[in-house]
Design a protein around this motif. Structure first.
Motif, mmCIF file in Angstrom:
data_model
loop_
_atom_site.group_PDB
_atom_site.id
_atom_site.type_symbol
_atom_site.label_atom_id
_atom_site.label_comp_id
_atom_site.label_asym_id
_atom_site.label_seq_id
_atom_site.Cartn_x
_atom_site.Cartn_y
_atom_site.Cartn_z
ATOM 1 N N ASN A 683 0.817 -1.217 0.000
ATOM 2 C CA ASN A 683 0.000 0.000 0.000
ATOM 3 C C ASN A 683 0.848 1.265 0.000
ATOM 4 O OD1 ASN A 683 -2.455 -1.381 0.005
ATOM 5 N ND2 ASN A 683 -2.523 -1.456 2.245
ATOM 6 N N ALA A 684 2.033 1.194 -0.626
ATOM 7 C CA ALA A 684 2.853 2.394 -0.775
ATOM 8 C C ALA A 684 2.137 3.390 -1.680
ATOM 9 C CB ALA A 684 4.208 2.038 -1.366
ATOM 10 N N MET A 685 2.304 4.671 -1.388
ATOM 11 C CA MET A 685 1.578 5.705 -2.118
ATOM 12 C C MET A 685 2.299 6.065 -3.419
ATOM 13 S SD MET A 685 -1.246 7.487 -1.748
ATOM 14 C CE MET A 685 -1.584 7.694 0.020
ATOM 15 N N ASP A 686 1.579 5.973 -4.530
ATOM 16 C CA ASP A 686 2.044 6.516 -5.807
ATOM 17 C C ASP A 686 1.445 7.904 -5.939
ATOM 18 O OD1 ASP A 686 2.839 7.004 -8.453
ATOM 19 O OD2 ASP A 686 0.946 6.162 -9.203
ATOM 20 N N PHE A 687 2.317 8.912 -6.094
ATOM 21 C CA PHE A 687 1.848 10.293 -6.143
ATOM 22 C C PHE A 687 1.363 10.695 -7.533
ATOM 23 C CE2 PHE A 687 5.140 10.250 -2.734
ATOM 24 C CZ PHE A 687 4.255 10.340 -1.665
ATOM 25 N N ASP A 696 4.753 6.822 -18.033
ATOM 26 C CA ASP A 696 3.822 7.938 -17.897
ATOM 27 C C ASP A 696 2.914 7.666 -16.690
ATOM 28 O OD1 ASP A 696 2.622 10.302 -18.475
ATOM 29 O OD2 ASP A 696 2.007 9.768 -20.506
ATOM 30 N N ARG A 697 2.071 8.615 -16.353
ATOM 31 C CA ARG A 697 1.137 8.432 -15.244
ATOM 32 C C ARG A 697 0.228 7.234 -15.514
ATOM 33 N NH1 ARG A 697 -1.796 14.056 -14.882
ATOM 34 N NH2 ARG A 697 -3.048 12.856 -13.385
ATOM 35 N N VAL A 698 -0.124 6.516 -14.449
ATOM 36 C CA VAL A 698 -0.935 5.304 -14.612
ATOM 37 C C VAL A 698 -2.169 5.314 -13.712
ATOM 38 C CG1 VAL A 698 0.987 3.877 -15.402
ATOM 39 C CG2 VAL A 698 0.499 4.053 -12.949
ATOM 40 N N SER A 699 -2.592 6.499 -13.261
ATOM 41 C CA SER A 699 -3.780 6.585 -12.413
ATOM 42 C C SER A 699 -5.032 6.376 -13.253
ATOM 43 C CB SER A 699 -3.834 7.951 -11.736
ATOM 44 O OG SER A 699 -3.943 8.981 -12.709
ATOM 45 N N GLY A 725 -2.682 7.100 -5.589
ATOM 46 C CA GLY A 725 -3.274 5.839 -5.168
ATOM 47 C C GLY A 725 -2.208 4.903 -4.646
ATOM 48 N N THR A 726 -2.639 3.782 -4.116
ATOM 49 C CA THR A 726 -1.700 2.865 -3.471
ATOM 50 C C THR A 726 -1.264 1.756 -4.417
ATOM 51 O OG1 THR A 726 -3.476 1.483 -2.595
ATOM 52 C CG2 THR A 726 -2.714 3.313 -1.217
ATOM 53 N N GLY A 727 -0.147 1.151 -4.041
ATOM 54 C CA GLY A 727 0.389 0.041 -4.808
ATOM 55 C C GLY A 727 1.375 -0.736 -3.967
ATOM 56 N N THR A 728 2.005 -1.704 -4.588
ATOM 57 C CA THR A 728 3.011 -2.526 -3.913
ATOM 58 C C THR A 728 4.400 -2.110 -4.389
ATOM 59 O OG1 THR A 728 1.496 -4.389 -3.726
ATOM 60 C CG2 THR A 728 3.846 -4.852 -3.497
ATOM 61 N N GLN A 729 5.227 -1.713 -3.444
ATOM 62 C CA GLN A 729 6.599 -1.292 -3.744
ATOM 63 C C GLN A 729 7.564 -2.418 -3.393
ATOM 64 O OE1 GLN A 729 7.888 2.598 -2.256
ATOM 65 N NE2 GLN A 729 9.853 1.686 -1.693
ATOM 66 N N LYS A 758 -2.397 -0.612 -7.515
ATOM 67 C CA LYS A 758 -3.412 -1.639 -7.296
ATOM 68 C C LYS A 758 -4.676 -1.377 -8.112
ATOM 69 C CE LYS A 758 -2.060 -3.213 -2.694
ATOM 70 N NZ LYS A 758 -2.505 -3.419 -1.294
ATOM 71 N N ASP A 759 -5.058 -0.106 -8.270
ATOM 72 C CA ASP A 759 -6.333 0.189 -8.918
ATOM 73 C C ASP A 759 -6.299 -0.030 -10.423
ATOM 74 O OD1 ASP A 759 -4.696 2.338 -9.396
ATOM 75 O OD2 ASP A 759 -5.905 3.778 -8.268
ATOM 76 N N THR A 760 -5.135 0.121 -11.055
ATOM 77 C CA THR A 760 -5.056 -0.069 -12.504
ATOM 78 C C THR A 760 -4.202 -1.267 -12.899
ATOM 79 O OG1 THR A 760 -3.137 1.398 -12.713
ATOM 80 C CG2 THR A 760 -5.331 2.408 -12.889
ATOM 81 N N GLY A 761 -3.419 -1.797 -11.940
ATOM 82 C CA GLY A 761 -2.541 -2.923 -12.256
ATOM 83 C C GLY A 761 -1.341 -2.545 -13.089
ATOM 84 N N GLU A 762 -1.084 -1.229 -13.276
ATOM 85 C CA GLU A 762 0.032 -0.761 -14.093
ATOM 86 C C GLU A 762 1.217 -0.363 -13.194
ATOM 87 O OE1 GLU A 762 0.097 -0.789 -17.335
ATOM 88 O OE2 GLU A 762 -1.995 -1.320 -17.692
ATOM 89 N N ASN A 763 2.417 -0.445 -13.769
ATOM 90 C CA ASN A 763 3.618 -0.043 -13.048
ATOM 91 C C ASN A 763 3.757 1.474 -13.064
ATOM 92 O OD1 ASN A 763 4.435 -2.652 -12.393
ATOM 93 N ND2 ASN A 763 5.630 -2.878 -14.286
ATOM 94 N N ALA A 764 3.810 2.078 -11.880
ATOM 95 C CA ALA A 764 4.097 3.508 -11.795
ATOM 96 C C ALA A 764 5.545 3.772 -12.182
ATOM 97 C CB ALA A 764 3.820 4.026 -10.386
ATOM 98 N N TYR A 765 6.410 2.858 -11.838
ATOM 99 C CA TYR A 765 7.798 2.891 -12.304
ATOM 100 C C TYR A 765 8.414 1.531 -12.052
ATOM 101 C CZ TYR A 765 9.099 3.456 -7.380
ATOM 102 O OH TYR A 765 9.239 3.272 -6.039
ATOM 103 N N ASP A 766 9.455 1.249 -12.779
ATOM 104 C CA ASP A 766 10.241 0.024 -12.604
ATOM 105 C C ASP A 766 11.641 0.358 -13.064
ATOM 106 O OD1 ASP A 766 11.388 -2.435 -12.414
ATOM 107 O OD2 ASP A 766 9.937 -3.482 -13.681
ATOM 108 N N THR A 767 12.529 0.576 -12.116
ATOM 109 C CA THR A 767 13.878 1.026 -12.455
ATOM 110 C C THR A 767 14.916 0.029 -11.976
ATOM 111 O OG1 THR A 767 15.466 2.845 -12.232
ATOM 112 C CG2 THR A 767 14.090 2.380 -10.332
#
Length: 856
Positions: A683-687, A696-699, A725-729, A758-767
């Motif tokens: 539940n880490a916060m994606d800003f 790009d943004r994935v909200s 929104g939240t996601g898994t970091q 979590k809400d879209t199932g998309e990666n906010a980032y992957d580095t």
């Protein structure tokens, strides 16, 4: 919860309640107030209050007189300690093993010898050991504490606040710096001295010659220096042997050191150091063929030439540039130093290591590396960091006065920074006036002034004043306040700082959605209590900065916040022969709120730190974080029916964030060591900032907008505000250090960080960041280094090849090549995708400097 901050929440009080593994020194020079005679059954020892009741031999409880010798024929610094003069030196022996053992007998004997003449202090170490098991390489300066080494601390003002920490490996290679009480050692400081080591059939030895003119000190009849010597045996569970014992029930480090005296006949010298430098460089880089204003209006989308091809910019080789600088240091007295720099050459030979920058709300701290700012750096350090020298980016001229007179320590600095008004040619000539800099700022300098004064109170307390100013057109900032340290008892230390700031600048008003030019006054505060014993400790901290707090000459991570922390530590007794040598467990809770009383977040957690046989160190932490963010922290505050807010959807977002992290370090042998970290925040916060062209943004709000835009751009509607929104970091870091031969060292590090919404199932980032370093040390002073870094987020690689000769601080010669390129990456000018290989820039450079030193 931002990146690894969750995993490292406990580090903010590590100085107070982490494992006790290294010694701390005292006040009364004659020890009359600090020593009690032990019972009659122990007639040859005294009990020192400074060491919490540890019995000391008489020769350690009393100041040791250092003999003056006449070196008519000189002494050869060859590391062998075989001259007859060493027999006249003061002898320091009968060391204690202070880690992992608790003041027990050391595994190997060590003897230290000290003497002086009117110009130099001489120190020698004899370390008995099996020659085949000694760990030593031809290492880079300041990189010897990962192998066998010896160290000495010289508290040259006998104030228990700061000391020179000088270390040497078995080949005599140096690691030098300043140890500041409560902050630890800073090894970015280099002093001029001579040392040599030798590995012999009985062990190893080191000889050291330290010119007094390289130190800042007080000396003379009746004067004392704090002193301690130690030996570190890396293969024996990082064993640490110290001349003075370490009572873990006494807070502090320098307070537990011994005393030396007899330095009455030092020849007073005023020393002038002049270091001219020159850098010749030839740089090629990509230049814009379209205005910045056009590129800014087309983020991440191709920009076409008239013939229909994508415009990548053009690569231009600039003429050879030369940069001439001058650094001056004048020792007014043995305890006051004046530094000046005219157009100083601050070309960085060693760049900052790459870090993960995606989804970061707040600035990232990078350590200072430039020599001018490192002289007397400890006087400018304080909890709220009102001075951060890297805010002075490109100084034309700077000067600094530092020193200590009696009970007063001081530092004064002024500088003129060329960077704020130094705009690029593209910015100056852009056809859009909104993208051109104002004439008010063009070629204007920012001016800095820093005042720092501290007064010692008794042997372990102090109070100080800190003031800074930064002035630039339409930008005025002044910071001032007080700080102090008070030792409540042998186990408890209190620390505080209070700062007020006054600014004339632009302040964003989320209620009006305007940047208003106005006066802003702010307040910052810090308070802590640190209780430390061997088996138990606790730490209490309160810190905060108001909404209008600005410290433009300092480092401020966040404003409009208050943070309250309590941490508790429980430890086992050290058992050097047990499978688990020592275990520390920390339990902690932190709460944050803004100055309106709104909840911002917090954390509840615990960790364990395990020291095991075989140089194995395990750290594990788990906890529950919680975080609340508000739209007016990111943009305007909504007004129903009138204006949208900074968030799309609800104006407040909250999350509970369970997390864990595990870190493991292992030194296998003298050639190879490795470390690893793995952790996750649920539940880490994606800003919803996006992470560059690749991510790009994935909200939900943004993805819905893109779909509407693809169908019909004219009816897509307004560009949506951010939608956190939240996601898994997930975070992973692996590294190793390999020394196949003594001169060659290779290190590799891999860092991965990923956040999946979590809400879209998309990666906010992957580095993924890959870093490779290789150094070959031909001699102690001649080396070659290759560095390569690659970041998959930007698909950008950077490398450096460097040849260097650095015989002493100030004298150096470098030849280097830096390169930056993309592969299937994105243009740094337009952000558009570029297939295959594209070079961004490359630089050839030659840099030379020479230390001229004259004493009067």
């Amino acid at each position: 919860m931002s990146r690894l901050i969750a995993y490292a929440a406990i580090l903010c009080f590590a100085s107070g309640v982490a494992a006790q593994s290294r010694p701390e020194a005292s006040s009364d020079p004659m020890l009359t107030a600090g020593v009690e005679i032990a019972p009659k059954s122990s007639p040859r020892v005294v009990r020192s209050k400074r060491t919490g009741g540890v019995d000391l031999p008489v020769e350690k409880a009393r100041p040791v007189s250092i003999p003056k010798v006449s070196l008519e024929n000189g002494i050869t610094i060859d590391g062998k300690v075989d001259e007859d003069l060493w027999e006249r030196a003061a002898v320091f022996k009968d060391f204690y093993q202070t880690s992992p053992g608790d003041n027990i007998s050391p595994s190997k004997p060590t003897i230290v010898y000290v003497m002086y003449d009117e110009k130099n202090l001489y120190i020698a170490f004899k370390c008995w050991d099996d020659p085949d098991k000694i760990r030593a390489t031809v290492a880079k300066r300041d990189n010897v504490f990962g192998e066998d080494n010896v160290r000495v601390w010289l508290d040259t003002y006998n104030d228990h606040r700061r000391a020179y920490e000088l270390g040497f490996n078995p080949l005599g290679i140096q690691q030098d710096g300043i140890f500041t009480e409560g902050r630890g050692a800073d090894f970015s400081v280099d002093i001029v001295m001579e040392s040599k080591g030798a590995v012999l059939d009985w062990g190893w030895s080191v000889e050291v010659k330290i010119p007094f003119k390289s130190l800042r000190y007080t000396a003379g009849e009746g004067k004392f220096w704090g002193f301690n010597a130690a030996r570190n045996i890396d293969r024996l569970n990082d064993e640490f042997d110290s001349w003075m014992p370490d009572d873990r029930n006494v807070s502090g480090f320098l307070i537990k050191h011994g005393k030396i005296t007899g330095l009455n006949e030092i020849k007073n010298e005023r020393t002038l150091e002049i270091v001219p430098s020159i850098t010749l460089s030839e740089t090629g880089s990509r230049k814009r063929t379209i205005p910045l204003s056009v590129a800014a209006g087309n983020p991440y989308h191709p920009i076409f030439n008239p013939d229909g091809t994508v415009d990548p910019g053009r690569f231009v080789n600039d003429p050879v540039q030369h940069d001439i600088g001058l650094n001056i240091k004048y020792t007014i007295t043995s305890n006051i130093t004046l530094d000046a720099a005219i157009n100083p050459d601050f070309a960085e030979i060693e760049a900052d290591a790459p870090v993960v920058t995606a989804n970061q709300r707040f600035p990232i701290f990078f350590a200072e590396k430039r020599p001018f700012f490192l002289e007397g750096v400890e006087i400018f350090q304080s909890p709220l960091q009102p001075f951060y020298s890297r805010t002075i980016v490109d100084p034309d001229v700077a000067t600094k006065l530092t020193g200590k007179v009696g009970k007063y320590s001081f530092g004064f600095l002024i500088a003129s920074d060329n960077a704020p008004g130094n705009f690029s040619e593209d910015e100056r000539t852009d056809p859009d006036p909104d993208f051109r800099p104002s004439e008010e700022f063009l070629d204007k300098n920012a001016y800095f002034a820093v005042v720092r004064v501290k007064r010692d109170i008794g042997s372990e307390h102090n109070i100080g004043f800190f003031g800074t100013a930064r002035v630039f057109p339409r930008n005025r900032n002044f910071t001032g306040g007080f700080d102090g340290v008070y030792k409540l008892n042998a186990k408890t230390v209190a620390n505080f700082q209070v700062l007020a700031t006054h600014s004339r600048n632009y302040f964003y008003d989320p209620g009006l959605n305007e940047n208003n030019y106005r006066t802003g006054n702010g307040l910052g505060y810090f308070f802590s209590v640190d209780y430390t014993t061997d088996r138990h400790g606790y730490y209490i901290e309160a810190t905060g900065r108001s909404r209008d707090y600005r410290a433009d000459a300092g480092f401020t991570r966040r404003t409009n916040t208050n943070s309250f922390l309590f941490a508790n530590r429980l430890s086992t007794k050290s058992r050097p022969d047990a499978p688990v040598i020592r275990l520390n467990s920390n339990q902690f809770v932190r709460y944050q709120m803004d100055w309106e009383g709104r909840n911002q977040g917090g954390i509840v957690g615990a960790n364990v730190n395990v020291n095991m046989q075989g140089n194995v160190f395990l750290y594990a932490e788990a906890g529950l974080g919680f975080e609340t963010i508000y739209e007016d922290e990111f943009g305007p505050k909504r007004i129903e029916g009138v204006r949208d807010g900074g968030f799309f959807g609800a104006p407040t977002r909250s999350a509970r964030e369970p997390y864990f992290g595990v870190n493991l370090n292992k030194t296998f042998n003298k050639h190879f060591s490795a470390y690893g970290f793995v952790g996750s925040v649920f539940n880490a916060m994606d800003f919803d900032f996006g992470a560059g062209p690749l991510f790009d943004r994935v909200s939900p709000a943004y993805l819905a907008y893109l779909e509407r835009y693809r169908q019909n751009p004219e009816t897509a509607g307004d560009y949506p505000a951010i939608d956190p929104g939240t996601g898994t970091q997930f975070d992973l870091q692996l590294g190793m250090n390999y020394k196949p031969t003594d001169p060659l060292q290779i290190s590799f590090e891999y860092t991965k960080s990923k956040l999946k919404r979590k809400d879209t199932g998309e990666n906010a980032y992957d580095t993924n960041i890959f870093s490779l370093r290789s150094t070959y040390q031909f001699t102690r002073f001649i080396f070659t280094r290759v560095r390569w870094d690659y970041d998959t987020l930007s698909r950008r690689a950077g490398g450096q090849m460097l040849f260097g000769w650095n015989p002493n601080p100030g004298t150096a010669f470098y030849v280097g090549y830096n390169d930056s390129f993309n592969y299937n990456g994105f243009s740094p000018l337009t952000g558009q995708f570029e297939p295959r290989f594209e070079r961004n820039s490359r630089t050839f450079f030659v840099r030379a400097s020479y230390l001229f030193r004259k004493s009067f």
